[in-house]
Each structure stands twice: as structure tokens, then as C-alpha cells.
Design a protein around this motif. Structure first.
Motif, PDB file in Angstrom:
ATOM      1  N   LEU A 170     -30.650  12.029  29.340  1.00  0.00           N
ATOM      2  CA  LEU A 170     -31.220  12.320  28.019  1.00  0.00           C
ATOM      3  C   LEU A 170     -31.771  10.767  27.494  1.00  0.00           C
ATOM      4  O   LEU A 170     -30.993   9.923  27.724  1.00  0.00           O
ATOM      5  N   ASP A 171     -32.823  10.638  26.954  1.00  0.00           N
ATOM      6  CA  ASP A 171     -33.547   9.736  26.698  1.00  0.00           C
ATOM      7  C   ASP A 171     -33.103   9.050  25.266  1.00  0.00           C
ATOM      8  O   ASP A 171     -33.554   9.826  24.264  1.00  0.00           O
ATOM      9  N   VAL A 172     -32.069   8.262  25.030  1.00  0.00           N
ATOM     10  CA  VAL A 172     -31.412   8.051  23.688  1.00  0.00           C
ATOM     11  C   VAL A 172     -32.302   6.538  22.942  1.00  0.00           C
ATOM     12  O   VAL A 172     -32.483   5.788  23.775  1.00  0.00           O
ATOM     13  N   VAL A 173     -32.616   6.817  21.908  1.00  0.00           N
ATOM     14  CA  VAL A 173     -33.057   5.422  20.873  1.00  0.00           C
ATOM     15  C   VAL A 173     -31.711   5.307  20.043  1.00  0.00           C
ATOM     16  O   VAL A 173     -31.549   6.171  19.192  1.00  0.00           O
ATOM     17  N   LEU A 174     -31.254   4.205  20.184  1.00  0.00           N
ATOM     18  CA  LEU A 174     -30.167   3.806  19.316  1.00  0.00           C
ATOM     19  C   LEU A 174     -30.601   3.318  17.811  1.00  0.00           C
ATOM     20  O   LEU A 174     -31.537   2.388  17.704  1.00  0.00           O
ATOM     21  N   ALA A 175     -30.104   3.993  16.749  1.00  0.00           N
ATOM     22  CA  ALA A 175     -30.724   3.602  15.555  1.00  0.00           C
ATOM     23  C   ALA A 175     -29.661   2.955  15.029  1.00  0.00           C
ATOM     24  O   ALA A 175     -28.505   3.065  14.936  1.00  0.00           O
ATOM     25  N   PRO A 176     -30.047   1.827  13.936  1.00  0.00           N
ATOM     26  CA  PRO A 176     -29.030   0.987  13.218  1.00  0.00           C
ATOM     27  C   PRO A 176     -27.972   1.875  12.210  1.00  0.00           C
ATOM     28  O   PRO A 176     -26.763   1.288  12.055  1.00  0.00           O
ATOM     29  N   ASN A 177     -28.544   2.795  11.921  1.00  0.00           N
ATOM     30  CA  ASN A 177     -27.799   3.564  10.672  1.00  0.00           C
ATOM     31  C   ASN A 177     -28.559   5.216  10.745  1.00  0.00           C
ATOM     32  O   ASN A 177     -29.554   5.470  11.418  1.00  0.00           O
ATOM     33  N   VAL A 178     -27.856   5.896  10.301  1.00  0.00           N
ATOM     34  CA  VAL A 178     -28.405   7.323  10.323  1.00  0.00           C
ATOM     35  C   VAL A 178     -29.463   7.685   9.427  1.00  0.00           C
ATOM     36  O   VAL A 178     -30.433   8.374   9.907  1.00  0.00           O
ATOM     37  N   SER A 179     -29.724   6.775   8.424  1.00  0.00           N
ATOM     38  CA  SER A 179     -30.889   6.802   7.610  1.00  0.00           C
ATOM     39  C   SER A 179     -32.303   6.340   8.653  1.00  0.00           C
ATOM     40  O   SER A 179     -33.313   7.072   8.645  1.00  0.00           O
ATOM     41  N   ALA A 180     -32.007   5.365   9.533  1.00  0.00           N
ATOM     42  CA  ALA A 180     -33.018   4.992  10.396  1.00  0.00           C
ATOM     43  C   ALA A 180     -33.421   5.993  11.436  1.00  0.00           C
ATOM     44  O   ALA A 180     -34.312   6.180  11.813  1.00  0.00           O
ATOM     45  N   ALA A 181     -32.092   6.719  11.867  1.00  0.00           N
ATOM     46  CA  ALA A 181     -32.313   7.809  12.759  1.00  0.00           C
ATOM     47  C   ALA A 181     -33.290   8.793  12.253  1.00  0.00           C
ATOM     48  O   ALA A 181     -34.149   9.358  12.781  1.00  0.00           O
ATOM     49  N   ALA A 182     -33.153   9.077  10.999  1.00  0.00           N
ATOM     50  CA  ALA A 182     -33.787  10.064  10.398  1.00  0.00           C
ATOM     51  C   ALA A 182     -35.393   9.629  10.031  1.00  0.00           C
ATOM     52  O   ALA A 182     -36.285  10.424  10.307  1.00  0.00           O
TER      53      ALA A 182
END
Length: 261
Positions: A170-182
Motif C-alpha cells: 500500500l502506497d502511504v503518504v504520511l501527513a503531519p496531522n489529520v487536516s493535512a491528510a484531508a
């Protein structure tokens, strides 16, 4: 509680009147809760005249700032661990659970396969599990579905979650927080993202999407707040956030409510 809130509010108003300054409360808010916090702050200010000065970020990052002396009155975390840690180390005066979060997976509207098969091959944003409770919940879901998370400390930015005989990578991109992931998903930088249900309306305003509720496979996302100072304005806001009026706004924002103690 309403009686105590009114007493605190009168005290805060007296202090503001003596100093000639407009009263305010300095609040550190977990990223998943930023929009509800703004809505709550608008109602509170309209009722009391006390402004909310809101800063937001990942719960772990905010807790570190508080530990290092950041001048916040309240801390609205996305978990119970950080407020408890601050309490154990003498940085919190009182704790209370204000919300229970809901984890969802968002992906393009055209993706129709069932979960977890639907994310195989998709570039997926996950909030950093080291500092973001919603990322920790997403990590638990992935592990429970047979993916092997890369790295001893959790998901590694830019790396794939390793494959197993049952699951491809699974290709994962790590976001610094949940708002950034959104945000990564909303602008099309990733194909899918684990986010808080409260963020879905803002994402839906930018693109069509499919939402899959992640109601199982992770620990409950109980969100605690910590009272950090003895300022009357801070105590009054802390008490009001447990009121029926505040709870109604929190529920409308997509959260479950904690049972009253």
C-alpha cells in the motif's frame, strides 16, 4: 454546571472591566476539531463577549508546545493520552472528555470496490501515528486488515506498507496531522485518506467522494480537554464546553458524545 459557568463568567467580565481589555481565552485545538471549535467559539463569543484565540495542529505537537511553556488556557486534544500526560506532570488543572471521534476513509466517488481491496494500489494519506490520534487509529485499521506497517516506529513517509501473501503493498503518504491528510485528498495529491468524519463536509465542497466509515478495527477515539490555567475566562469556557448547548454543536459536527459523569 450552569450556575458555576455563570459565576466564572461574571468573574471574567469583572477582570476584563478592570483592565479595560476585551476578555479572551487561548485555546490549542487538535486539527480534526478546528471547524467545530470555530463554530463553538462564535456562539460563545456572541453569548459572553469573550473571544476564543484558537491555534491548531497535531495533538502531539500541541502537547509538546504546552510542555515547553506555550501560553494556552485550554487544550482540546484528539486523544486522552496527551491531556493525561500533562495532568501527571502538573501542567493541567482539570480534565474532561468533550467528544468521541469517528474515523472514515475518503476516496474518489468512482472507486466502488469493498474495503480493504479498494485501497490496494491507491496512494493513501495517513496522519502521522506518532503525533496524530486519527493516524494511530488508521494504522490500527491497516494492521488489522493484514498490511504490515513499514518501520519499527510506525508508518514511514513515502514508503509502502509492506505486502504480505494476503495483501499487496500500500502506497502511504504520511501527513503531519489529520487536516493535512484531508487537504492532500481534497486537492488530488492522493487517491484516498484516513480522516475525521468532521472534515468530510469541507472535502465534499471541493470534490466528489465516497466515504467509508471505519467504525471498527481501532481503539475508540476519545477526545479529552485539559484546563491549563486558573484564569476565570478559562474555567468558564471549560465548563461551557460540557454544556448541552456545546454538546449539540459537537454532535452536529459529526462526533459522538461522551456519557455524562
Amino acid at each position: 454546571m450552569r450556575h458555576l459557568f455563570m459565576i466564572m463568567l461574571v468573574c471574567a467580565s469583572m477582570v476584563a472591566g478592570l483592565t479595560g481589555a476585551r476578555a479572551d481565552v487561548r485555546i490549542a485545538v487538535a486539527s480534526n476539531f478546528i471547524e467545530p471549535a470555530r463554530a463553538l467559539g462564535a456562539v460563545y463569543t456572541a453569548q459572553t463577549g469573550v473571544d476564543w484565540r484558537i491555534s491548531h495542529g497535531a495533538s502531539g505537537a500541541l502537547a509538546a508546545q504546552i510542555e515547553n511553556g506555550a501560553p494556552f488556557d485550554l487544550f482540546l486534544s484528539a486523544d486522552t493520552d496527551r491531556p493525561a500526560y500533562l495532568d501527571q506532570n502538573g501542567r493541567a488543572l482539570d480534565l474532561a472528555t468533550y467528544a468521541v471521534g469517528r474515523l472514515v476513509l475518503v476516496l474518489a466517488a468512482g472507486e466502488t470496490a469493498p474495503f480493504p481491496q479498494v485501497i490496494e494500489g491507491l496512494r493513501t494519506a495517513v496522519p502521522d501515528p506518532a503525533v496524530a490520534p486519527y493516524g494511530r487509529a488508521g494504522e490500527q485499521v491497516l494492521l488489522g486488515q493484514g498490511f504490515v506497517v513499514a518501520g519499527d516506529a510506525g508508518i514511514v513517509s513515502g514508503d509502502a506498507v509492506r505486502s504480505t501473501p494476503a495483501r499487496p503493498a500500500l502506497d502511504v503518504v504520511l501527513a503531519p496531522n489529520v487536516s493535512a491528510a484531508a487537504s492532500y485528498f481534497a486537492v488530488g495529491a492522493v487517491d484516498a485518506a484516513f480522516v475525521a468524519a468532521s472534515l468530510v463536509p469541507a472535502i465534499a465542497a471541493k470534490r466528489d467522494l465516497r466515504v467509508i466509515a471505519m467504525d471498527q478495527g481501532h481503539s475508540p477515539i476519545r477526545q479529552d480537554m485539559a484546563l491549563l490555567t486558573d484564569r476565570p475566562e478559562a474555567r468558564a469556557a471549560f465548563e461551557w464546553l460540557q454544556s448541552d448547548a456545546a454538546r449539540e454543536i459537537i454532535a452536529q459536527a459529526g462526533y459522538d458524545l461522551p456519557e455524562r459523569e
